[in-house]
Write an enzyme that holds these catalytic residues in place. Structure first.
Site, PDB file in Angstrom:
ATOM      1  N   LYS A  99       0.855  -1.174   0.000  1.00  0.00           N
ATOM      2  CA  LYS A  99       0.000   0.000   0.000  1.00  0.00           C
ATOM      3  C   LYS A  99       0.903   1.240   0.000  1.00  0.00           C
ATOM      4  CE  LYS A  99      -3.099   2.783   2.810  1.00  0.00           C
ATOM      5  NZ  LYS A  99      -3.738   2.973   4.129  1.00  0.00           N
ATOM      6  N   GLY A 160      -9.190   8.365   9.658  1.00  0.00           N
ATOM      7  CA  GLY A 160      -9.558   8.399  11.068  1.00  0.00           C
ATOM      8  C   GLY A 160     -10.727   9.288  11.422  1.00  0.00           C
ATOM      9  N   ALA A 186     -10.046   4.635   4.060  1.00  0.00           N
ATOM     10  CA  ALA A 186     -10.145   5.783   4.967  1.00  0.00           C
ATOM     11  C   ALA A 186     -11.534   6.405   4.963  1.00  0.00           C
ATOM     12  CB  ALA A 186      -9.115   6.863   4.637  1.00  0.00           C
ATOM     13  N   GLY A 187     -12.009   6.711   6.156  1.00  0.00           N
ATOM     14  CA  GLY A 187     -13.256   7.447   6.315  1.00  0.00           C
ATOM     15  C   GLY A 187     -14.434   6.643   6.802  1.00  0.00           C
ATOM     16  N   ASN A 208      -9.180   0.767   9.659  1.00  0.00           N
ATOM     17  CA  ASN A 208      -8.467   0.516  10.899  1.00  0.00           C
ATOM     18  C   ASN A 208      -9.177   1.191  12.070  1.00  0.00           C
ATOM     19  OD1 ASN A 208      -4.943   0.858  11.943  1.00  0.00           O
ATOM     20  ND2 ASN A 208      -6.689   0.046  13.009  1.00  0.00           N
ATOM     21  N   THR A 209      -9.219   2.528  12.044  1.00  0.00           N
ATOM     22  CA  THR A 209      -9.751   3.277  13.173  1.00  0.00           C
ATOM     23  C   THR A 209     -11.188   2.908  13.513  1.00  0.00           C
ATOM     24  OG1 THR A 209      -8.324   5.124  12.517  1.00  0.00           O
ATOM     25  CG2 THR A 209     -10.032   5.601  14.126  1.00  0.00           C
TER      26      THR A 209
END
Length: 256
Positions: A99, A160, A186-187, A208-209
């Protein structure tokens, strides 16, 4: 269903990729990864000790052979930094599926388009299978595909933030033109965001977050697994058309 996600020479049954940061400890990380059903886990090369393979270490967990490791270049701000980081990963025997992340702004963590494209060209020539984190920009995604990226990974919202899909229209344009997998990176904040992205036709998700910072990360990992699968099924099934007025569920002919 036999519906694998194919990226370059790789093939995966799960369309959910999961990160390994922000968890309370390695044990919680492992439990979340297992519950997510993910086959690909991503690791920030500049934020872990790559040489520590001891009992209870993050590198021992992710290199156990249970997952395909997707090394990422989080924390890199130039093409040169990202290229050097991934060359190091290759020397340590980590998979060539990578990535690419080159950050252009430290506050929003938005990627640097120019540096990302430059790094992608070099890495592809060196034989890496490159998955670039990028803005939800249809022009940039087309350029990344044209230089040989095996997939494109546009953000749905800032890293995040948990804001969900902020611009579904750009994603639809990217999906319409792409000939490689489109993976939202993301998001995503909760399971409904994951389902929406998949219902749009995205080929996969990386998060992830949303899992690690949930009140119950293990339960959220399971929710994300089910939402990803449900969204994919709904996309393949094809939703009913939207109508302004009601449409009776039962036939109106032959009434008693």
């Amino acid at each position: 269903m036999n519906d694998p996600l194919k990226i370059g020479s790789f093939s995966f049954d799960s369309r959910l990729f999961v990160g390994t940061g922000k968890y309370a400890d390695v044990a919680q990380t492992e439990a979340a990864l297992v519950e997510s059903g993910a086959q690909v886990v991503t690791v920030a090369l500049r934020r872990v000790d790559l040489s520590d393979r001891g009992e209870g270490s993050m590198m021992r967990l992710v290199t156990s052979g249970r997952w395909t490791v997707l090394p990422n270049t989080a924390g890199c701000h130039t093409a040169d930094e990202a290229i050097r980081t991934l060359r190091l990963a290759r020397e340590l025997g980590i998979a060539d599926l990578v990535k690419l992340e080159v950050i252009g702004d430290p506050r929003t963590l938005y990627p640097d388009n120019e540096q990302t494209l430059e790094a992608a060209k070099v890495l592809i020539k060196e034989g890496f299978t490159v998955l670039p984190y990028c803005m939800d920009d249809p022009v940039l995604c087309r350029k990344l595909e044209d230089v040989g990226c095996a997939a494109v990974m546009p953000l749905a919202a800032p890293i995040g933030s948990g804001l969900g899909i902020r611009n579904p229209y750009n994603l639809r344009i990217i999906l319409e033109q792409a000939k490689v997998p489109v993976i939202v990176d993301a998001g995503v904040g909760t399971a409904s965001d994951a389902a929406v992205a998949m219902e749009l036709g995205c080929d996969g998700l990386l998060m992830n977050t949303a899992i690690a910072e949930a009140k119950d990360p293990i339960r959220m990992a399971r929710a994300m697994r089910m939402a990803t699968a449900a969204g994919r099924d709904a996309f393949l099934a094809g939703r009913m058309p939207k109508r302004l007025h009601a449409s009776a569920s039962s036939p109106e002919t032959g009434l008693i």
